[in-house]
Design a protein around this motif. Structure first.
Motif, PDB file in Angstrom:
ATOM      1  N   PRO A  83       0.834  -1.207   0.000  1.00 33.55           N
ATOM      2  CA  PRO A  83       0.000   0.000   0.000  1.00 33.55           C
ATOM      3  C   PRO A  83       0.867   1.255   0.000  1.00 33.55           C
ATOM      4  CG  PRO A  83      -0.778  -1.590   1.631  1.00 33.55           C
ATOM      5  CD  PRO A  83       0.551  -2.094   1.143  1.00 33.55           C
ATOM      6  N   VAL A  84       0.322   2.337  -0.512  1.00 37.52           N
ATOM      7  CA  VAL A  84       1.075   3.581  -0.568  1.00 37.52           C
ATOM      8  C   VAL A  84       1.288   4.129   0.840  1.00 37.52           C
ATOM      9  CG1 VAL A  84       1.084   5.962  -1.410  1.00 37.52           C
ATOM     10  CG2 VAL A  84       0.231   4.126  -2.876  1.00 37.52           C
ATOM     11  N   GLY A  85       2.544   4.445   1.145  1.00 41.56           N
ATOM     12  CA  GLY A  85       2.895   5.070   2.412  1.00 41.56           C
ATOM     13  C   GLY A  85       3.409   6.478   2.177  1.00 41.56           C
ATOM     14  N   LYS A  86       3.712   7.143   3.277  1.00 42.09           N
ATOM     15  CA  LYS A  86       4.140   8.542   3.193  1.00 42.09           C
ATOM     16  C   LYS A  86       5.416   8.767   3.988  1.00 42.09           C
ATOM     17  CE  LYS A  86      -0.517  10.424   2.557  1.00 42.09           C
ATOM     18  NZ  LYS A  86      -1.562  11.335   3.081  1.00 42.09           N
ATOM     19  N   HIS A  87       6.354   9.498   3.370  1.00 37.55           N
ATOM     20  CA  HIS A  87       7.555   9.943   4.062  1.00 37.55           C
ATOM     21  C   HIS A  87       7.309  11.322   4.674  1.00 37.55           C
ATOM     22  CE1 HIS A  87       9.692   7.268   0.932  1.00 37.55           C
ATOM     23  NE2 HIS A  87       9.809   6.666   2.100  1.00 37.55           N
ATOM     24  N   PRO A  88       8.053  11.672   5.718  1.00 42.30           N
ATOM     25  CA  PRO A  88       7.831  12.976   6.361  1.00 42.30           C
ATOM     26  C   PRO A  88       8.250  14.166   5.517  1.00 42.30           C
ATOM     27  CG  PRO A  88       9.690  11.810   7.375  1.00 42.30           C
ATOM     28  CD  PRO A  88       9.035  10.842   6.453  1.00 42.30           C
ATOM     29  N   TRP A  89       8.938  13.930   4.389  1.00 42.00           N
ATOM     30  CA  TRP A  89       9.372  15.045   3.539  1.00 42.00           C
ATOM     31  C   TRP A  89       8.527  15.167   2.274  1.00 42.00           C
ATOM     32  CZ3 TRP A  89      13.211  11.482   5.278  1.00 42.00           C
ATOM     33  CH2 TRP A  89      13.312  10.333   4.501  1.00 42.00           C
ATOM     34  N   GLY A  90       7.316  14.604   2.293  1.00 37.97           N
ATOM     35  CA  GLY A  90       6.370  14.861   1.228  1.00 37.97           C
ATOM     36  C   GLY A  90       6.339  13.891   0.081  1.00 37.97           C
ATOM     37  N   THR A  91       7.121  12.812   0.141  1.00 40.95           N
ATOM     38  CA  THR A  91       7.085  11.821  -0.929  1.00 40.95           C
ATOM     39  C   THR A  91       6.236  10.625  -0.515  1.00 40.95           C
ATOM     40  OG1 THR A  91       9.170  10.855  -0.137  1.00 40.95           O
ATOM     41  CG2 THR A  91       9.302  12.464  -1.925  1.00 40.95           C
ATOM     42  N   SER A  92       5.539  10.066  -1.500  1.00 42.70           N
ATOM     43  CA  SER A  92       4.769   8.846  -1.292  1.00 42.70           C
ATOM     44  C   SER A  92       5.574   7.660  -1.788  1.00 42.70           C
ATOM     45  CB  SER A  92       3.422   8.934  -2.013  1.00 42.70           C
ATOM     46  OG  SER A  92       3.597   9.319  -3.361  1.00 42.70           O
ATOM     47  N   PHE A 119      14.387   8.479  10.082  1.00 39.31           N
ATOM     48  CA  PHE A 119      12.970   8.839  10.026  1.00 39.31           C
ATOM     49  C   PHE A 119      12.111   7.625  10.372  1.00 39.31           C
ATOM     50  CE2 PHE A 119      13.618   6.998   5.858  1.00 39.31           C
ATOM     51  CZ  PHE A 119      12.400   6.410   5.534  1.00 39.31           C
ATOM     52  N   ARG A 120      10.845   7.905  10.593  1.00 40.37           N
ATOM     53  CA  ARG A 120       9.850   6.870  10.837  1.00 40.37           C
ATOM     54  C   ARG A 120       8.664   7.086   9.896  1.00 40.37           C
ATOM     55  NH1 ARG A 120       9.981   4.817  16.537  1.00 40.37           N
ATOM     56  NH2 ARG A 120      11.972   5.505  17.413  1.00 40.37           N
ATOM     57  N   ARG A 121       8.012   5.999   9.540  1.00 41.56           N
ATOM     58  CA  ARG A 121       6.759   6.131   8.795  1.00 41.56           C
ATOM     59  C   ARG A 121       5.833   4.984   9.193  1.00 41.56           C
ATOM     60  NH1 ARG A 121       5.713   3.015   4.251  1.00 41.56           N
ATOM     61  NH2 ARG A 121       7.430   1.722   3.444  1.00 41.56           N
ATOM     62  N   LYS A 122       4.536   5.271   9.126  1.00 38.03           N
ATOM     63  CA  LYS A 122       3.539   4.297   9.545  1.00 38.03           C
ATOM     64  C   LYS A 122       3.400   3.191   8.502  1.00 38.03           C
ATOM     65  CE  LYS A 122       0.885   7.219  12.631  1.00 38.03           C
ATOM     66  NZ  LYS A 122       1.447   6.482  13.785  1.00 38.03           N
ATOM     67  N   VAL A 123       3.279   1.963   8.999  1.00 37.03           N
ATOM     68  CA  VAL A 123       3.174   0.779   8.147  1.00 37.03           C
ATOM     69  C   VAL A 123       2.131  -0.155   8.753  1.00 37.03           C
ATOM     70  CG1 VAL A 123       4.413  -1.188   7.173  1.00 37.03           C
ATOM     71  CG2 VAL A 123       5.613   0.954   7.520  1.00 37.03           C
ATOM     72  N   GLY A 151       6.348   9.037  -5.492  1.00 40.25           N
ATOM     73  CA  GLY A 151       5.721  10.238  -6.024  1.00 40.25           C
ATOM     74  C   GLY A 151       5.808  11.356  -4.996  1.00 40.25           C
ATOM     75  N   ILE A 152       5.130  12.443  -5.286  1.00 38.78           N
ATOM     76  CA  ILE A 152       5.073  13.584  -4.367  1.00 38.78           C
ATOM     77  C   ILE A 152       3.627  13.747  -3.915  1.00 38.78           C
ATOM     78  CG2 ILE A 152       5.522  16.054  -4.055  1.00 38.78           C
ATOM     79  CD1 ILE A 152       8.061  14.547  -4.692  1.00 38.78           C
ATOM     80  N   TYR A 153       3.381  13.745  -2.606  1.00 33.22           N
ATOM     81  CA  TYR A 153       2.019  13.937  -2.120  1.00 33.22           C
ATOM     82  C   TYR A 153       1.800  15.308  -1.486  1.00 33.22           C
ATOM     83  CZ  TYR A 153       3.337  13.099   2.787  1.00 33.22           C
ATOM     84  OH  TYR A 153       3.893  13.198   4.044  1.00 33.22           O
ATOM     85  N   ASP A 154       2.890  15.983  -1.063  1.00 27.52           N
ATOM     86  CA  ASP A 154       2.713  17.298  -0.424  1.00 27.52           C
ATOM     87  C   ASP A 154       3.989  18.115  -0.614  1.00 27.52           C
ATOM     88  OD1 ASP A 154       2.263  19.508   1.162  1.00 27.52           O
ATOM     89  OD2 ASP A 154       1.449  18.389   2.857  1.00 27.52           O
ATOM     90  N   GLU A 155       3.947  19.052  -1.560  1.00 30.18           N
ATOM     91  CA  GLU A 155       5.139  19.864  -1.844  1.00 30.18           C
ATOM     92  C   GLU A 155       5.491  20.799  -0.696  1.00 30.18           C
ATOM     93  OE1 GLU A 155       6.049  21.737  -5.413  1.00 30.18           O
ATOM     94  OE2 GLU A 155       5.266  20.166  -6.715  1.00 30.18           O
ATOM     95  N   LEU A 196       6.085  20.016   2.194  1.00 29.71           N
ATOM     96  CA  LEU A 196       6.962  19.307   3.133  1.00 29.71           C
ATOM     97  C   LEU A 196       8.350  19.034   2.563  1.00 29.71           C
ATOM     98  CD1 LEU A 196       4.434  16.621   4.461  1.00 29.71           C
ATOM     99  CD2 LEU A 196       5.041  18.791   5.537  1.00 29.71           C
ATOM    100  N   ILE A 197       8.616  19.444   1.326  1.00 34.53           N
ATOM    101  CA  ILE A 197       9.826  18.962   0.660  1.00 34.53           C
ATOM    102  C   ILE A 197      11.126  19.469   1.288  1.00 34.53           C
ATOM    103  CG2 ILE A 197       8.656  18.583  -1.539  1.00 34.53           C
ATOM    104  CD1 ILE A 197       9.981  21.175  -2.548  1.00 34.53           C
ATOM    105  N   ASP A 198      11.063  20.535   2.086  1.00 33.33           N
ATOM    106  CA  ASP A 198      12.284  21.042   2.712  1.00 33.33           C
ATOM    107  C   ASP A 198      12.470  20.532   4.133  1.00 33.33           C
ATOM    108  OD1 ASP A 198      13.213  22.470   0.496  1.00 33.33           O
ATOM    109  OD2 ASP A 198      11.962  24.187   0.973  1.00 33.33           O
ATOM    110  N   ALA A 199      11.642  19.590   4.546  1.00 32.98           N
ATOM    111  CA  ALA A 199      11.782  19.019   5.891  1.00 32.98           C
ATOM    112  C   ALA A 199      13.032  18.151   5.977  1.00 32.98           C
ATOM    113  CB  ALA A 199      10.546  18.190   6.239  1.00 32.98           C
ATOM    114  N   MET A 200      13.625  18.105   7.160  1.00 33.41           N
ATOM    115  CA  MET A 200      14.692  17.160   7.508  1.00 33.41           C
ATOM    116  C   MET A 200      15.935  17.332   6.653  1.00 33.41           C
ATOM    117  SD  MET A 200      12.383  13.790   8.427  1.00 33.41           S
ATOM    118  CE  MET A 200      13.681  13.064   9.443  1.00 33.41           C
ATOM    119  N   ASP A 201      16.478  18.520   6.704  1.00 32.37           N
ATOM    120  CA  ASP A 201      17.747  18.821   6.033  1.00 32.37           C
ATOM    121  C   ASP A 201      18.886  18.050   6.691  1.00 32.37           C
ATOM    122  OD1 ASP A 201      20.356  20.323   5.886  1.00 32.37           O
ATOM    123  OD2 ASP A 201      19.213  21.586   4.525  1.00 32.37           O
TER     124      ASP A 201
END
Length: 281
Positions: A32-41, A118-122, A56-60, A62-67
Motif C-alpha cells: 500500500p502507498v505510504g508517506k515519508h515525512p518530507w512529502g514523498t509517497s 525517520f519513521r513512517r507508519k506501516v 511520487g510527491i504527495y505534499d510539496e 513538506l519537501i524542505d523538511a529534515m535537512d
C-alpha cells in the motif's frame, strides 16, 4: 571497505497509482502507498534480497523538511521529477550501518551529507499499525545527481519483508542489475569502483560486481539490449532494472522483446521511463 550492494532503486512517477497498476500488470505485488515525512509517497515491490520502490510527491509543502548536510530528500525528488520521470537514486544495503558506511565512503572521497533517520507508519497484512524505523546514509554527488546513492538501514525489517508482500506472480526473487547510460562514463565508473571495487569490460561498456547485483555503465546500447528501447535521458543516468526470475516463460506475455540477456518490457513510459527486463535467476 566496500559496500554490500543494491538494495532498491527509486523510480519517480508523476502518478504513483498508475505506476503501481502497471507494475502489478507485470506480476509484481505492491505494498500500500505510504508517506515519508518530507512529502514523498512510496510503494514497494519487496523481493527476497532487494526491492523496487515507486515514489511520487504527495505534499510539496513538506519537501524542505529534515535537512541533512544541505541535502533535502523531498526537494531532491521534487526537482528530479520536475525534470523527468525515472530512476532518481539507488539505495544500497548497509554493511556496518547507515552512518558508519557513509563515513567510510567519505573517507574514500565520496560526497557524504550525513545520517538521516525517520519513521513512517506501516500496516502489514493482518497486523496492527506500526512504525518503520529507518536510517539513511546520504551519498549524493551534486555533479552526478542521477548516479547517486544512499545506504538504507531498516531497524524493523520484519515490517518490510512480509511474506504476503513477497509473493509475486512473475516469481521475481531479486534485482540482478541496474544499468547506467553514460556516453562519457569516466565519472560514473570512478564513483562505482570507489564503492564496490574494480570494473570489468562487458559488451557495450563496463560492469561493477557488488555483493548483491551488478551495476552496468554502458556507452553502446545494442550489445546488451538489442532492439529494446532506451529511455530518453541525458546521461549519466540509470535507465534499466533487471529482475531475476526462475522461469522466463511466466513473463513472456508482458516482456515481449528478446534481448541478449533476457526479456524486456516494451512500454518504458508506463514503467516510469525505465526499461524493465527479466533475466534468468
Amino acid at each position: 571497505m566496500k559496500l554490500p550492494g543494491i538494495d532498491h532503486p527509486l523510480v519517480l512517477l508523476r502518478d504513483i497509482e498508475a505506476g503501481r497498476a502497471f507494475y502489478a500488470s507485470l506480476g509484481f505485488t505492491l505494498t500500500p502507498v505510504g508517506k515519508h515525512p518530507w512529502g514523498t509517497s512510496t510503494s514497494l515491490a519487496v523481493l527476497e534480497r532487494s526491492a523496487l520502490e515507486l515514489m511520487g510527491i504527495y505534499d510539496e509543502s513538506l519537501i524542505d523538511a529534515m535537512d541533512v548536510g544541505g541535502f533535502k530528500f523531498g526537494r531532491h525528488m521534487r526537482d528530479a521529477l520536475a525534470e523527468r520521470e525515472g530512476i532518481a537514486l539507488i539505495a544500497l544495503h548497509p554493511g556496518q550501518g547507515a552512518a558508519e558506511d557513509g563515513e567510510a565512503m567519505a573517507a574514500h572521497g565520496l560526497p557524504y551529507q550525513g545520517h538521516l533517520g525517520f519513521r513512517r507508519k506501516v500496516k502489514p497484512p493482518g497486523r496492527d499499525w506500526d512504525e518503520a524505523v529507518v536510517s539513511l546514509g546520504m551519498l549524493v554527488d551534486p555533479a552526478l545527481p542521477r548516479v547517486s546513492h544512499f545506504v538504507a538501514q531498516q531497524h524493523k525489517p520484519e515490517l518490510l519483508w512480509v511474506p504476503e508482500w513477497m509473493q509475486h506472480a512473475n516469481g521475481a526473487t531479486h534485482i540482478a542489475a541496474v544499468t547506467y547510460w553514460a556516453p562519457q562514463p569516466e565519472a560514473a565508473l570512478n564513483r562505482l569502483t570507489a564503492m564496490f571495487g574494480p570494473a570489468v569490460a562487458v559488451p557495450g561498456g563496463h560492469a561493477v560486481q557488488t555483493g548483491q547485483g551488478v551495476f552496468r555503465v554502458l556507452t553502446d546500447w545494442a550489445p546488451e539490449f538489442g532492439d529494446a528501447p532506451r529511455p530518453n535521458v541525458v546521461g549519466p543516468a540509470a535507465v534499466n532494472i533487471d529482475f531475476a526470475v526462475p522461469d522466463l516463460s511466466k513473463v513472456a506475455a508482458v516482456a515481449t522483446i528478446a534481448t541478449p540477456g533476457g526479456l524486456a518490457v516494451p512500454d518504458i513510459a508506463s514503467a516510469g521511463n525505465v526499461l524493465v527486463r527479466f533475466v534468468a535467476a
